[in-house]
Design an enzyme around this catalytic site. Structure first.
Site, PDB file in Angstrom:
ATOM      1  N   GLY A  10       0.841  -1.191   0.000  1.00  0.00           N
ATOM      2  CA  GLY A  10       0.000   0.000   0.000  1.00  0.00           C
ATOM      3  C   GLY A  10       0.871   1.233   0.000  1.00  0.00           C
ATOM      4  N   ASP A  18     -18.060 -10.587 -22.944  1.00  0.00           N
ATOM      5  CA  ASP A  18     -18.605 -10.610 -21.578  1.00  0.00           C
ATOM      6  C   ASP A  18     -20.098 -10.936 -21.566  1.00  0.00           C
ATOM      7  OD1 ASP A  18     -16.086  -9.771 -21.042  1.00  0.00           O
ATOM      8  OD2 ASP A  18     -16.632  -7.679 -20.681  1.00  0.00           O
ATOM      9  N   HIS A  35       8.133  -7.850  -3.572  1.00  0.00           N
ATOM     10  CA  HIS A  35       6.851  -8.129  -4.238  1.00  0.00           C
ATOM     11  C   HIS A  35       6.924  -9.439  -5.024  1.00  0.00           C
ATOM     12  CE1 HIS A  35       4.676  -4.397  -3.390  1.00  0.00           C
ATOM     13  NE2 HIS A  35       5.887  -3.889  -3.279  1.00  0.00           N
ATOM     14  N   LYS A  44     -10.815 -10.757 -17.147  1.00  0.00           N
ATOM     15  CA  LYS A  44     -11.144 -10.917 -18.576  1.00  0.00           C
ATOM     16  C   LYS A  44     -10.636 -12.234 -19.162  1.00  0.00           C
ATOM     17  CE  LYS A  44     -12.716  -8.645 -22.277  1.00  0.00           C
ATOM     18  NZ  LYS A  44     -13.921  -7.801 -22.286  1.00  0.00           N
ATOM     19  N   CYS A  86       5.094  -6.448   1.592  1.00  0.00           N
ATOM     20  CA  CYS A  86       5.516  -5.046   1.694  1.00  0.00           C
ATOM     21  C   CYS A  86       4.812  -4.362   2.873  1.00  0.00           C
ATOM     22  CB  CYS A  86       5.272  -4.346   0.357  1.00  0.00           C
ATOM     23  SG  CYS A  86       6.124  -2.777   0.234  1.00  0.00           S
ATOM     24  N   TYR A  87       3.866  -3.464   2.595  1.00  0.00           N
ATOM     25  CA  TYR A  87       3.106  -2.828   3.683  1.00  0.00           C
ATOM     26  C   TYR A  87       2.475  -3.893   4.578  1.00  0.00           C
ATOM     27  CZ  TYR A  87      -0.413   0.226   5.892  1.00  0.00           C
ATOM     28  OH  TYR A  87      -1.178   0.920   6.792  1.00  0.00           O
ATOM     29  N   GLU A 141       4.610 -10.918  -6.497  1.00  0.00           N
ATOM     30  CA  GLU A 141       3.615 -10.997  -7.574  1.00  0.00           C
ATOM     31  C   GLU A 141       4.108 -10.412  -8.894  1.00  0.00           C
ATOM     32  OE1 GLU A 141       3.641  -9.066  -5.008  1.00  0.00           O
ATOM     33  OE2 GLU A 141       2.747  -7.101  -5.340  1.00  0.00           O
TER      34      GLU A 141
END
Ligand code: XMP
Length: 518
Positions: free
Chosen positions: A57, A231, A173, A373, A84-85, A175
């Site tokens: 964050g 969609d 991180h 998506k 992290c945060y 990710e």
């Protein structure tokens, strides 16, 4: 097994990468959901989470009013990974110490594991690996029960863990792709620490979704607007699988579709997806509506309103209709749920079928609201939708009206459709374009220019080709198409499309331009 009822919960502290974490977890075939950081424990517990991940964050845990979480999370016995945060929060809330660091650490760093503290979180990692850092504050003192698991040159405690309580934190991180072993770290946490099996797949999703739709709708009638996009097509097909003939779909042919499109999509809806579709021929209505309208915003607003009017007329004619299907996706849900997302300046009034519910008194069925998506495309494939629907490039709600610049009439639409068909044929037929453009189309400009054909002077239309690379349409770059391909498109357009004597290629990125010209 994880399912939609026992997800990995990702608590969002306003990170840039929250969605990326959710995607990585799902790529590990574990189902995940993002919730706001201040979600009360009761609400999290209700979901029976198998593990909890705290995101990064932008704030500092040391500042008064910093985003916090329900204290009961860390006492719940559910395995927690703070990123992290998130790691700083674990350290702070469990009784460690942090300082605002004088040395900030951004970008790549080398992570060195503490050899004397082997941890299931880092199982199978090399002693040194590249990680991606982005933080100011640093943990200087471990909370009771925690061990340091790794360091970098600038950060003494770059990872920490309490094996007994299954609480872990990483300052880097995992990710992002720049963290070489990031996927491994997340998988270690999910499989090794939390003991989750990688069983999440789209087949489970489809079965769950069908059961949920049946429970929600009961015997009531349901209506859905089909746009031809992926969609609404996937949402409608799922609902049809669940409740069959209780669903009526409406497809409005505005006359603003590309060459052959109305026939192609309605055939797919009926013959492949077996949907009960009412096709409304509104071509005349739209031509009248748009006659002489030049202002792009005015066009967009008129087209959007007219669509709602037509759809309302159709829905009103279905007796006992109570529900409306929407193809809402997860990014839209997160956007409206998590805090701190400030609306930017309005650039264009986007119109799509998602604008309907504000006007109508119908309850919503949103079977895709937990999907990204690419997951929607996968569900589409599981449901047997044809590739040309599943892989359809994005197409704006107002259709070709925003690609015929200036006033729209049938003659100009015809010119654009013919040119656009050539652009799509040539690009679709070019194997090995790297990267394949994300979106590509023709634009009919309001300009005429002088040319020479045979021995005669011409004074005719100018067509522009737009082809972009992009991840999500928010930013884009112009595609570096091979010159030979551009040449083929240009030659074919001036030869095959009457009324065009010049073709130009749009070499502007977004920003500063937008993808569409209007
Ligand atoms: P712009 O032109 O805003 O386009 O840079 C970004 C992406 O959005 C598509 N687009 C729309 N999609 N309704 C939609 O559903 C709209 O009104 C609309 N206008 C633009 C555009 O094609 C591109 O992919």
């Amino acid at each position: 097994m994880t399912s939609a009822s026992s997800p990995v919960v990702i608590l969002d502290f306003g990170a840039q990468y929250s969605q990326l974490i959710a995607r990585r977890v799902r790529e590990a075939r574990v189902y995940s959901e993002i919730l706001p950081h201040d979600t009360p424990w009761e609400e999290i517990r209700r979901r029976e989470p198998r593990a909890i991940i705290l995101t990064g964050g932008p704030e500092s845990t040391l500042e008064p009013g910093a985003p916090a979480m329900d204290a009961r999370i860390l006492e719940s016995g559910v395995p927690v990974l703070g990123i992290c945060y998130g790691m700083q929060l674990i350290a702070r809330d469990c009784g460690g110490r942090l300082i605002p660091s004088s040395i900030r650490e951004y970008g790549q760093a080398e992570l060195a594991l503490e050899a004397d503290v082997p941890s299931p979180l880092f199982e199978g990692l090399p002693a040194h690996s590249v990680v991606w850092m982005s933080h100011g504050d640093t943990v200087t003192e471990l909370p009771p029960g925690f061990k340091p698991l790794a360091h970098t040159a600038r950060t003494e405690i770059a990872a920490l863990g309490d094996r007994q309580r299954k609480l872990y934190g990483v300052q880097f991180h995992p990710e992002v792709v720049h963290t070489a072993q990031g996927r491994r770290v997340l998988e270690n946490f999910l499989y090794g620490v939390a003991g989750i099996e990688p069983t999440w797949q789209m087949g489970n999703f489809v079965d769950d979704a069908i059961a949920r739709i049946r429970a929600q709708v009961g015997e009531a009638k349901v209506v859905c607007a089909l746009s031809g996009g992926v969609d609404s097509a996937v949402a409608a097909t799922l609902v049809a699988r669940a409740i069959g003939e209780q669903l009526t779909c409406v497809f409005v042919d505005t006359g603003l579709l590309r060459a052959g499109e109305a026939d192609e999509v309605t055939a797919a809806f009926r013959d492949v997806m077996h949907l009960d579709v009412r096709c409304i021929d509104a071509r005349e209505r739209y031509l009248k509506l748009l006659a002489g309208v030049v202002d792009p915003e005015r066009k967009r607003v008129l087209i959007g309103h007219e669509f709602i009017k037509i759809f309302e007329e159709q829905a009103a004619a279905i007796a006992g209709v109570r529900f409306l299907v929407q193809g809402t996706l997860y990014p839209d849900v997160i956007e409206s749920k998590t805090k701190g997302s400030k609306a930017g300046h309005k650039i264009k009034t986007h119109h799509n079928v998602g604008g309907l519910p504000e006007q109508m008194k119908l309850e919503l069925v949103e079977p895709l609201r937990l999907l990204f998506k690419d997951e929607v495309r996968e569900v589409g494939r599981v449901l047997g939708l044809p590739e040309h629907i599943v892989n359809r490039q994005p197409f704006p709600g107002p259709g070709l009206a925003v690609r015929v610049l200036g006033a729209v009439d049938e003659a100009r639409l015809r010119v654009l459709r013919a040119a656009d068909k050539i652009v799509r044929e040539e690009i679709d037929g070019s194997d090995g374009l790297q990267p394949h453009p994300w979106q590509y189309f023709a634009v009919l400009t309001p300009l005429k220019s002088v040319g020479v054909m045979g021995d005669g002077r011409t004074y005719a239309n100018m067509v522009a080709i737009r082809a972009i690379t992009s991840e999500d349409g928010m930013t884009a770059d112009w595609a570096r198409l091979p010159f030979d391909l551009l040449a083929r498109m240009s030659t074919r357009i001036v030869n095959e499309v009457e009324g065009v004597n010049r073709v130009v290629y749009d070499i502007t990125s977004k920003p500063p331009a937008t993808v569409e010209w209007e």
